[in-house]
Design an enzyme around this catalytic site. Structure first.
Site, mmCIF file in Angstrom:
data_model
loop_
_atom_site.group_PDB
_atom_site.id
_atom_site.type_symbol
_atom_site.label_atom_id
_atom_site.label_comp_id
_atom_site.label_asym_id
_atom_site.label_seq_id
_atom_site.Cartn_x
_atom_site.Cartn_y
_atom_site.Cartn_z
ATOM 1 N N ILE A 132 2.825 8.044 -9.717
ATOM 2 C CA ILE A 132 3.037 8.732 -8.804
ATOM 3 C C ILE A 132 2.152 8.955 -8.364
ATOM 4 O O ILE A 132 0.928 7.988 -7.749
ATOM 5 C CB ILE A 132 2.787 10.357 -9.953
ATOM 6 C CG1 ILE A 132 2.535 11.690 -9.386
ATOM 7 C CG2 ILE A 132 0.961 10.260 -10.767
ATOM 8 C CD1 ILE A 132 2.328 12.855 -9.908
ATOM 9 N N ALA A 133 2.269 9.005 -6.865
ATOM 10 C CA ALA A 133 1.844 9.100 -5.388
ATOM 11 C C ALA A 133 0.949 10.020 -5.122
ATOM 12 O O ALA A 133 1.562 10.998 -4.305
ATOM 13 C CB ALA A 133 2.352 7.841 -3.996
ATOM 14 N N MET A 134 -0.276 9.817 -5.434
ATOM 15 C CA MET A 134 -1.072 11.581 -4.576
ATOM 16 C C MET A 134 -2.122 10.732 -3.747
ATOM 17 O O MET A 134 -2.037 10.879 -2.303
ATOM 18 C CB MET A 134 -1.587 12.029 -5.065
ATOM 19 C CG MET A 134 -1.196 12.723 -6.962
ATOM 20 S SD MET A 134 -2.288 13.399 -7.800
ATOM 21 C CE MET A 134 -1.976 11.814 -9.346
ATOM 22 N N PHE A 165 -2.728 2.368 -3.956
ATOM 23 C CA PHE A 165 -3.930 3.171 -4.734
ATOM 24 C C PHE A 165 -2.940 2.939 -5.791
ATOM 25 O O PHE A 165 -2.842 3.613 -7.010
ATOM 26 C CB PHE A 165 -5.541 3.333 -5.064
ATOM 27 C CG PHE A 165 -6.103 3.309 -4.103
ATOM 28 C CD1 PHE A 165 -6.265 1.895 -3.591
ATOM 29 C CD2 PHE A 165 -7.060 4.306 -3.817
ATOM 30 C CE1 PHE A 165 -7.426 1.934 -2.675
ATOM 31 C CE2 PHE A 165 -8.376 4.355 -3.261
ATOM 32 C CZ PHE A 165 -8.435 2.489 -2.482
ATOM 33 N N ILE A 166 -1.490 3.074 -5.711
ATOM 34 C CA ILE A 166 -0.721 3.842 -7.022
ATOM 35 C C ILE A 166 -0.322 2.755 -8.127
ATOM 36 O O ILE A 166 0.331 1.361 -7.933
ATOM 37 C CB ILE A 166 0.715 3.921 -5.933
ATOM 38 C CG1 ILE A 166 0.474 4.897 -5.099
ATOM 39 C CG2 ILE A 166 1.281 4.782 -7.460
ATOM 40 C CD1 ILE A 166 -0.612 5.657 -4.968
ATOM 41 N N GLU A 251 -3.245 14.197 -18.824
ATOM 42 C CA GLU A 251 -4.499 12.503 -17.892
ATOM 43 C C GLU A 251 -5.334 12.703 -17.601
ATOM 44 O O GLU A 251 -6.012 10.998 -18.618
ATOM 45 C CB GLU A 251 -3.413 12.925 -16.260
ATOM 46 C CG GLU A 251 -4.327 11.835 -14.987
ATOM 47 C CD GLU A 251 -3.796 11.658 -13.771
ATOM 48 O OE1 GLU A 251 -2.639 12.605 -13.886
ATOM 49 O OE2 GLU A 251 -4.217 10.189 -13.518
ATOM 50 N N GLN A 345 -24.214 -7.802 -22.080
ATOM 51 C CA GLN A 345 -25.556 -8.007 -21.951
ATOM 52 C C GLN A 345 -25.665 -8.648 -23.335
ATOM 53 O O GLN A 345 -26.118 -9.970 -23.411
ATOM 54 C CB GLN A 345 -27.035 -7.202 -22.314
ATOM 55 C CG GLN A 345 -28.278 -7.711 -22.149
ATOM 56 C CD GLN A 345 -28.282 -8.534 -20.465
ATOM 57 O OE1 GLN A 345 -27.394 -8.428 -19.029
ATOM 58 N NE2 GLN A 345 -28.690 -8.679 -20.195
ATOM 59 N N GLY A 372 -8.422 9.057 -11.767
ATOM 60 C CA GLY A 372 -7.332 9.807 -12.541
ATOM 61 C C GLY A 372 -8.692 11.449 -12.288
ATOM 62 O O GLY A 372 -8.827 12.524 -13.003
HETATM 63 C C1 LIG Z 1 -7.029 0.943 -9.741
HETATM 64 C C2 LIG Z 1 -6.509 2.670 -9.348
HETATM 65 C C3 LIG Z 1 -5.576 3.274 -9.846
HETATM 66 C C4 LIG Z 1 -4.900 4.164 -9.409
HETATM 67 N N1 LIG Z 1 -3.769 4.352 -9.631
HETATM 68 C C5 LIG Z 1 -3.911 6.120 -9.049
HETATM 69 C C6 LIG Z 1 -2.431 6.129 -9.046
HETATM 70 O O1 LIG Z 1 -1.610 6.071 -9.966
HETATM 71 N N2 LIG Z 1 -1.644 7.834 -7.880
HETATM 72 C C7 LIG Z 1 -2.756 7.799 -7.336
HETATM 73 O O2 LIG Z 1 -2.045 8.942 -6.501
HETATM 74 N N3 LIG Z 1 -4.035 7.501 -7.447
HETATM 75 C C8 LIG Z 1 -4.835 6.590 -7.935
HETATM 76 N N4 LIG Z 1 -5.900 5.745 -7.798
HETATM 77 C C9 LIG Z 1 -6.182 7.086 -6.787
HETATM 78 C C10 LIG Z 1 -7.705 7.053 -7.236
HETATM 79 O O3 LIG Z 1 -7.522 8.710 -8.056
HETATM 80 C C11 LIG Z 1 -8.706 7.859 -5.812
HETATM 81 O O4 LIG Z 1 -9.372 6.361 -6.329
HETATM 82 C C12 LIG Z 1 -9.492 8.852 -7.181
HETATM 83 O O5 LIG Z 1 -9.123 10.151 -7.171
HETATM 84 C C13 LIG Z 1 -10.791 8.424 -5.765
HETATM 85 O O6 LIG Z 1 -10.066 8.853 -4.475
HETATM 86 P P1 LIG Z 1 -10.705 8.376 -3.027
HETATM 87 O O7 LIG Z 1 -10.913 6.469 -3.571
HETATM 88 O O8 LIG Z 1 -10.442 8.420 -1.674
HETATM 89 O O9 LIG Z 1 -12.511 8.765 -2.964
HETATM 90 P P2 LIG Z 1 -13.257 9.843 -2.312
HETATM 91 O O10 LIG Z 1 -12.363 10.979 -2.676
HETATM 92 O O11 LIG Z 1 -12.875 9.271 -0.768
HETATM 93 O O12 LIG Z 1 -14.097 9.046 -2.757
HETATM 94 C C14 LIG Z 1 -15.069 8.878 -2.292
HETATM 95 C C15 LIG Z 1 -16.570 9.074 -3.095
HETATM 96 O O13 LIG Z 1 -17.005 10.401 -3.152
HETATM 97 C C16 LIG Z 1 -17.224 11.306 -4.213
HETATM 98 N N5 LIG Z 1 -17.021 12.713 -3.886
HETATM 99 C C17 LIG Z 1 -15.380 13.275 -3.269
HETATM 100 N N6 LIG Z 1 -15.509 14.788 -3.301
HETATM 101 C C18 LIG Z 1 -16.960 14.510 -3.852
HETATM 102 C C19 LIG Z 1 -17.581 16.564 -4.080
HETATM 103 N N7 LIG Z 1 -16.367 17.099 -4.000
HETATM 104 N N8 LIG Z 1 -18.104 16.112 -4.483
HETATM 105 C C20 LIG Z 1 -18.906 15.065 -4.670
HETATM 106 N N9 LIG Z 1 -18.040 14.121 -4.627
HETATM 107 C C21 LIG Z 1 -17.401 13.668 -4.203
HETATM 108 C C22 LIG Z 1 -15.940 11.300 -5.369
HETATM 109 O O14 LIG Z 1 -16.651 11.062 -6.441
HETATM 110 C C23 LIG Z 1 -16.268 9.307 -4.827
HETATM 111 O O15 LIG Z 1 -17.753 8.283 -5.403
HETATM 112 C C24 LIG Z 1 -6.126 4.750 -8.548
HETATM 113 C C25 LIG Z 1 -7.431 4.265 -8.081
HETATM 114 C C26 LIG Z 1 -7.467 2.884 -8.675
HETATM 115 C C27 LIG Z 1 -8.793 2.294 -8.351
#
Ligand SMILES: Cc1cc2nc3c(=O)[nH]c(=O)nc-3n(C[C@H](O)[C@H](O)[C@H](O)COP(=O)(O)OP(=O)(O)OC[C@H]3O[C@@H](n4cnc5c(N)ncnc54)[C@H](O)[C@@H]3O)c2cc1C
Length: 386
Positions: A132-134, A165-166, A251, A345, A372
């Site tokens: 799933i690609a969000m 990151f999918i 999830e 540790q 997630g």
């Molecule tokens: C190994 C891995 C597998 C993944 N698999 C999938 C997948 O299969 N499908 C998919 O669609 N995505 C996937 N992802 C993506 C993942 O869901 C996102 O990385 C995650 O939702 C965070 O989004 P971002 O990286 O854009 O961080 P950002 O949204 O840019 O956030 C950056 C920081 O700001 C904080 N932040 C953001 N908004 C707020 C708020 N309102 N209040 C306080 N703090 C906030 C966040 O908590 C984080 O600490 C995966 C990521 C990884 C690393």
């Protein structure tokens, strides 16, 4: 009944004898087909597709899927057993839960009847791996800000955009793409559209180089004028956001269940290590500080196990709220990160070596606080109910 006594003080009542028979089968499968090869897959950055076919043949994919589509029509407890066994042996490259418990349920619930008949039996067999690609390069947490766009052209959808990151991104035979179909309508302008591997204009990018979860393929995906038939839309146009919100508790529960199993397994291994390792003429375990630390960790793991089982039971009865699922994910992954750090540790320098499972589990666990829905987003969700 009291089954699956974990290495914590928790008495588990959520599983039946049938679940435990299934667990024994799943455990055998993992010990035979996964554990001996996982390090090799970590180096390769991907799990071979053949593993999915073997799992499908043994009925380890999509246990909840209706029998008419090749599933077992089982309850979520069977999925939980598979997730726990993955957590127990830290087989973080095996993307079965994402496929079985997160992606396939969207297809089963929302795909057109002819598409269900075409896709679902192949998903249960492991012939079609799903993703799933969000997330996109410019957004993750703020789902309503997706930029990937789909427009109607006659009886087709045409998709343009990119995702990152999918999970299962390299292996996937079908990906659900979260698209904007009404750019001015925010969350009410989002649709879920299925794209199959091999569709013109759909390109899988790099298999991303991560700091943990090395055997899991995590990819960039690109969509350039990708044309798919209108029937690939899941459910109603512009209703995608509400579907995502509805399915996210499952999830998050999956992530929490994995965290509970990982904590128990790694704590057990650390206790064994501490009892074996000598320093200053006694075992590491003999130092009161370390015994107390292990006692504290056991209390934490036990407490979380009880809570995770409570959430699992609620979910199996259809009553797990968005807030409770967020609490389970938040507490499980935060606690898991701290607990694995303490366990590492206690392994000293060996803990930092990739040959030791604890170091790999520690690095693998870090993402639990991010994907997630990050810990901060979980707090937002919980805070809304205050
Ligand atoms: C190994 C891995 C597998 C993944 N698999 C999938 C997948 O299969 N499908 C998919 O669609 N995505 C996937 N992802 C993506 C993942 O869901 C996102 O990385 C995650 O939702 C965070 O989004 P971002 O990286 O854009 O961080 P950002 O949204 O840019 O956030 C950056 C920081 O700001 C904080 N932040 C953001 N908004 C707020 C708020 N309102 N209040 C306080 N703090 C906030 C966040 O908590 C984080 O600490 C995966 C990521 C990884 C690393």
């Amino acid at each position: 009944m009291d089954t699956a006594a974990p290495p914590t003080g928790a008495v588990r009542t959520v599983f039946t004898a049938e679940h435990e028979i299934f667990r024994a089968q799943v455990r055998r499968f993992f010990e035979r087909e996964v554990v001996p090869f996982h390090r090799e897959w970590e180096r390769a950055g991907i799990v071979p597709r053949e593993l999915w076919l073997k799992a499908g043949a043994e009925g380890l994919l999509c246990p909840m899927l209706a029998e008419e589509f090749g599933g077992a029509g089982a309850d979520f407890g069977y999925s939980a057993v598979i997730t726990e066994e993955i957590g127990r042996c830290n087989a973080t490259g095996v993307g079965f839960p994402l496929h079985s418990d997160i992606v396939v349920p969207y297809v089963e619930e929302f795909a057109r009847p002819e598409k269900k008949r075409e896709w679902l039996p192949r998903m249960a067999k492991g012939e079609i791996i799903t993703a799933i690609a969000m997330t996109e390069p410019g957004m993750g947490s703020d789902l309503k800000a997706v930029k990937t766009h789909a427009r109607r052209d006659g009886s087709d959808w045409i998709i343009n955009g990119s995702k990152t990151f999918i999970s299962n991104g390299q292996n996937c035979g079908l990906v659900i793409v979260v698209c904007k179909t009404d750019p001015g309508a925010g969350r009410k302008g989002i649709s879920l559209i299925c794209v199959e591997e091999g569709t013109k204009g759909f390109v899988k990018g790099r298999n991303l180089d991560k700091i943990g979860m090395h055997a899991a393929d995590t990819s960039e995906l690109f969509f350039d004028e990708v044309r798919v038939p209108a029937e690939n839309l899941l459910g109603e146009e512009n209703a995608g956001f509400s579907y995502l919100i509805r399915n996210l508790p499952q999830e998050r529960l999956v992530i929490a269940i994995r965290a509970a199993a990982s904590m128990e397994a790694m704590l057990q291994k650390t206790i064994e290590y501490a009892k074996d390792r000598k320093a200053f003429g006694q075992t590491v375990f003999d130092f009161q500080h370390n015994r107390f630390k292990l006692a504290e960790l056991r209390a934490q793991a036990t407490m979380f196990r009880v809570f995770a089982d409570h959430c699992l039971a609620l979910h199996m009865n259809g009553g797990l709220s968005i807030e409770m699922a967020a609490m389970a994910k938040l507490m499980g992954t935060e606690m898991q990160n701290r607990l694995l750090d303490d366990c590492l540790q206690m392994h000293g320098g060996n803990g930092y070596m990739a040959d030791y499972e604890i170091g790999r589990a520690w690095a693998d666990a870090r993402v639990g606080r991010i994907y997630g829905g990050s810990s901060e987003i979980m707090k937002e969700i919980i805070a809304r109910s205050l």
